[in-house]
Design a protein around this motif. Sequence first.
Motif, short mmCIF file in Angstrom:
data_model
loop_
_atom_site.label_atom_id
_atom_site.label_comp_id
_atom_site.label_asym_id
_atom_site.label_seq_id
_atom_site.Cartn_x
_atom_site.Cartn_y
_atom_site.Cartn_z
N UNK A 95 0.81 -1.21 0.00
CA UNK A 95 0.00 0.00 0.00
C UNK A 95 0.85 1.26 0.00
N UNK A 96 0.25 2.35 0.49
CA UNK A 96 0.94 3.63 0.46
C UNK A 96 2.11 3.63 1.44
N UNK A 97 3.24 4.12 0.95
CA UNK A 97 4.44 4.26 1.77
C UNK A 97 4.84 5.74 1.73
N UNK A 98 5.93 6.06 1.09
CA UNK A 98 6.34 7.46 0.98
C UNK A 98 7.57 7.76 1.80
N UNK A 99 8.07 8.98 1.65
CA UNK A 99 9.26 9.41 2.38
C UNK A 99 8.89 9.64 3.84
N UNK A 100 9.11 8.62 4.65
CA UNK A 100 8.72 8.70 6.05
C UNK A 100 9.72 9.40 6.93
N UNK A 101 10.95 9.57 6.45
CA UNK A 101 11.96 10.27 7.25
C UNK A 101 12.98 10.97 6.37
N UNK A 102 12.62 11.19 5.12
CA UNK A 102 13.53 11.87 4.20
C UNK A 102 12.87 13.13 3.68
N UNK A 103 13.63 14.20 3.65
CA UNK A 103 13.15 15.47 3.11
C UNK A 103 13.98 15.83 1.89
N UNK A 104 13.30 16.01 0.77
CA UNK A 104 13.94 16.52 -0.43
C UNK A 104 13.99 18.04 -0.31
N UNK A 105 15.20 18.59 -0.18
CA UNK A 105 15.33 20.04 -0.02
C UNK A 105 15.10 20.76 -1.33
N UNK A 106 15.45 20.11 -2.43
CA UNK A 106 15.31 20.72 -3.74
C UNK A 106 16.36 20.17 -4.67
N UNK A 107 16.51 20.85 -5.77
CA UNK A 107 17.37 20.39 -6.86
C UNK A 107 18.30 21.53 -7.26
N UNK A 108 19.59 21.24 -7.32
CA UNK A 108 20.59 22.28 -7.53
C UNK A 108 21.43 21.98 -8.76
N UNK A 109 21.70 23.01 -9.55
CA UNK A 109 22.69 22.94 -10.62
C UNK A 109 23.77 23.96 -10.32
N UNK A 110 25.01 23.62 -10.64
CA UNK A 110 26.12 24.52 -10.32
C UNK A 110 26.44 25.47 -11.47
N UNK A 111 26.00 25.13 -12.68
CA UNK A 111 26.12 26.03 -13.84
C UNK A 111 24.87 25.86 -14.67
N UNK A 112 24.57 26.80 -15.57
CA UNK A 112 23.35 26.67 -16.38
C UNK A 112 23.30 25.38 -17.19
N UNK A 113 24.46 24.86 -17.60
CA UNK A 113 24.48 23.67 -18.44
C UNK A 113 24.74 22.38 -17.67
N UNK A 114 25.01 22.49 -16.38
CA UNK A 114 25.36 21.30 -15.60
C UNK A 114 24.11 20.51 -15.24
N UNK A 115 24.23 19.18 -15.18
CA UNK A 115 23.09 18.38 -14.69
C UNK A 115 22.83 18.72 -13.23
N UNK A 122 18.15 12.51 5.03
CA UNK A 122 17.54 11.29 5.53
C UNK A 122 17.69 11.25 7.05
N UNK A 123 16.55 11.18 7.73
CA UNK A 123 16.55 11.25 9.19
C UNK A 123 16.15 12.62 9.69
N UNK A 124 15.44 13.38 8.83
CA UNK A 124 15.16 14.78 9.12
C UNK A 124 13.90 15.00 9.95
N UNK A 125 13.19 13.94 10.33
CA UNK A 125 12.01 14.12 11.16
C UNK A 125 10.74 13.60 10.50
N UNK A 126 9.64 13.72 11.21
CA UNK A 126 8.38 13.16 10.76
C UNK A 126 7.84 13.87 9.52
N UNK A 127 7.15 13.09 8.69
CA UNK A 127 6.45 13.60 7.52
C UNK A 127 5.05 13.00 7.53
N UNK A 128 4.16 13.43 6.65
CA UNK A 128 2.84 12.81 6.59
C UNK A 128 2.88 11.33 6.24
N UNK A 129 4.06 10.83 5.81
CA UNK A 129 4.18 9.43 5.40
C UNK A 129 4.98 8.60 6.40
N UNK A 130 5.18 9.14 7.60
CA UNK A 130 5.96 8.42 8.61
C UNK A 130 5.19 7.29 9.26
#
Length: 496
Positions: A95-115, A122-130
């Motif tokens: 059934x439903x799982x989810x990030x129960x203790x992981x927080x995605x802060x966002x997505x970073x690129x170091x240059x305009x052309x960089x991936x 991981x271990x950042x505290x409770x989420x709605x999926x904990x």
Amino acid sequence: MHPTGFGHTPSPAHWQWHNRFASLGPEFHANVPLQPLPAPYWVARSPSAAQLLGLDVTDWSDSAWVHLLSGNTWWDGMQPLASVYSGHQFGVWAGQLGDGRALLLGEVATTPDAPSLEIQLKGAGRTPFSRSGDGRAVLRSSIREFLASEAMHALGIPTTRALCITGSPHPVYRETPETAAVVTRLAPSFIRFGHFEHFSHHGLHTQLRDLTDFVLQHFYPHCMQAPDPVAALLGEVAERTAAMVALWQSVGFCHGVMNTDNMSILGLTIDYGPFQFMDGFDPQHICNHSDHQGRYAFARQPAIAYWNLMCLGQALLPLIGDSDRTIAAIDRFKTAYPAHFEAAMAKKLGFSSPPAQEPLRKHLNTLLGLMAQEQADYTVFWRALGTYARTGERQAVLDQVVNREGFDAWLLSFDELHIHLGCGPDADLMQKTNPKYVLRNYLAQQAIEKAESCDFGMVNDLLTVLSAPYDEHPAFEAWAAPAPEWARSLQLSCSS
């Protein structure tokens, strides 16, 4: 809305936040405020992983960085969230799982052309999926994940990366009271098979299409030109998964929890729990003592990967619309896996150009059978074979085994095969393919016990050695030896 915490700080000047996963909408994630971790401190930092973000860990001397990477303060531009997914666990729909203790802060690129890379705590505290969990990770499991991530990368195996570990005296209760820690993980994406299963199972086909289009656009754009882009995507995932698992098998790595929610859509090794690099070679080895049926035993990993791909194919079937095309895409695994495995093992045997399949399989299967009969130390044996290729001293191999007659006969046939092919084994290739050092369970345990007394020296020494596993490290020669007898009693579970 800013996440809560102790404050905020400007992002590094060369960072550009993209946060593309957040743009998918609220059906895919929940926004989660930061939950401060009391009195954080550094445990370990990976210079190699830091370079991916254009960072230098030697610049992290002030307290700002340790608070940022513990979830106590935020960078301008980030959007902390936890994603929702479902999945099969030990072969059963969970059934439903989810990030129960992981927080995605966002997505970073170091240059305009960089991936770009996603940054996740991981271990950042409770989420709605904990569910009933506390959302925290303990120091013990965090050290294992950190070291394994960086060790696998150094072995050339696709994996998520680990930037650092921060610890805290904050108590966390598992079987016994432990202390909290946070691992900062990096990956192009943390999307799993289970994300697709979630929306397909609930009949949310619009969201399933949105997620699939997102993955196609950002990670498999070449598949968009195919007559059936979704089937092409599934086939590519099958290929990447085959390549990853073949490399696992080549180094004796047992994942331990190959649930569909622990399978990366990018073919990355993800979620290091009760994993193990095998000591004595045993194809039926089970590294997770919670795996009572042996579902995830070492020899079963390729078959389980295929089963998981079938689950992914079932989830994508509403978009592909044809079961034959779906099966055909998944079945690319059946040809890709043996090709990748035999190529990896040919290098371990010193063949710079793989010989014909049948002679290779014959020699390889005979050798693996001999190794299994007496559970020869997997890492030490292969390294010794490379020494034999370099020096011609059979004793280097025979000293590692009891059945000297059987292995001596195999070495003779090994020599004859190379003579027949007109080339000797490539000793340099074997040196670069057969690691001298892997993260043995007992070494990780010793490092954990020291760290629990606030001595992080062994964690960082292991990071140094495992970041160059094919090199000589004279000061740590003992770590290349077979595991001591007492290490056989170590047991690992999913508790973390």
